[in-house]
Design a protein around this motif. Structure first.
Motif, PDB file in Angstrom:
ATOM      1  N   SER A 144      47.328 -47.160  16.521  1.00 40.47           N
ATOM      2  CA  SER A 144      48.670 -47.673  16.795  1.00 40.47           C
ATOM      3  C   SER A 144      48.762 -48.423  18.113  1.00 40.47           C
ATOM      4  N   PRO A 259      57.671 -50.281  12.056  1.00 41.29           N
ATOM      5  CA  PRO A 259      57.433 -48.833  12.093  1.00 41.29           C
ATOM      6  C   PRO A 259      57.766 -48.240  13.457  1.00 41.29           C
ATOM      7  N   THR A 261      56.341 -45.454  15.655  1.00 41.83           N
ATOM      8  CA  THR A 261      55.194 -44.552  15.775  1.00 41.83           C
ATOM      9  C   THR A 261      55.442 -43.493  16.850  1.00 41.83           C
TER      10      THR A 261
END
Length: 285
Positions: A144, A259, A261
């Motif tokens: 990530s 997204p 994370t």
């Protein structure tokens, strides 16, 4: 009492609009590179020129005899910020970019404060260290982690904006200086287009997003911010900007389906706590 309350509400409303504009810049840049074929150089050119034109018109309407001011040094910082900002967002998510930008801006201004012999307290040093640790955590290699070169570009963009902000504190009429700096930055953006001429790409939707980013979230956003800035203390002005990465993250998740994370949430909490400590701690006498 009623008049004072109306003034407070006006300041609050204008502050919210300015912060939404700052967050909107991140959203519009990311949306352009994610959903259109426009390139970063072209986006930068359209953004800078449209902001320059709008600010010039606003300045002439409000103060017909006032000429755009600014300096080539300020224009250079402004151009560096805008260009690196766009190149970074080719690969960065909205929230990640805003967090790196904001952290770099505040840490640059703190570092320049030390250079200018400002007495920084121990709590401020601690806050800066915490913020840097948060940025370091975000940049650690992993699934990530943001793309390294893009992250570097955004950190440099934040440093350029921090230098531009410090320069603007001593420049007097902020609106006139901002208009003049955008006008001077326009030929610099044209030179960048000449350098990257073979790679330029345009489409209608991409140009539209660049125009909105330039005229509305940059030109009008900065104009509103500088109108409300005299009503805020230095601490208030710095503190409310803590909301920008949060707003950018929310907009990116809701509008671009980006997204959220665990690493980003953790890094954002650490960075914002560290910067909050810097802003809320007093300088040593």
């Amino acid at each position: 009492m009623v008049k004072a309350n109306m003034l407070t509400l006006r300041v609050l409303w204008l502050t919210v609009l300015a912060l939404l504009a700052f967050a909107g810049n991140s959203l519009l840049n990311r949306a352009a590179f994610n959903h259109t074929s426009i390139d970063a150089t072209s986006f930068t050119l359209v953004r800078i020129i449209s902001a320059a034109l709008l600010l010039y018109v606003l300045l002439r309407v409000r103060r017909p005899r006032r000429q755009p001011a600014g300096s080539w040094l300020g224009a250079g910082y402004l151009f560096a910020y805008a260009a690196l900002f766009s190149f970074a967002y080719v690969q960065l998510d909205t929230a990640t970019g805003a967090l790196l930008l904001f952290g770099a801006v505040q840490l640059t201004m703190l570092a320049l404060g030390v250079k200018q012999l400002t007495q920084v307290s121990g709590w401020q040093w601690a806050g800066a260290g915490i913020a840097l640790a948060g940025i370091g955590w975000l940049l650690l290699p992993g699934a990530s982690a943001p793309e390294p070169l893009s992250a570097f570009f955004m950190l440099c963009a934040g440093a350029a904006w921090g230098l531009y902000s410090l320069l603007g504190q001593r420049a007097g009429d902020a609106a006139a200086n901002t208009a003049g700096n955008f006008l001077r930055a326009s030929p610099l953006a044209l030179v960048l287009c000449v350098i990257f001429w073979p790679n330029l790409q345009w489409d209608t939707y991409g140009v539209l997003l660049a125009l909105i980013s330039g005229a509305i979230t940059s030109g009008l956003g900065y104009y509103i911010w500088y109108r409300v800035l005299p009503a805020l203390s230095a601490l208030q002005a710095a503190s409310v900007q803590l909301a920008v990465p949060v707003l950018a993250a929310i907009l990116g998740i809701v509008l671009l389906n980006e997204p959220l994370t665990l690493r980003l949430v953790t890094a954002a909490a650490v960075v914002l706590c560290g910067l909050g400590l810097v802003l809320l701690s007093k300088n040593r006498a």
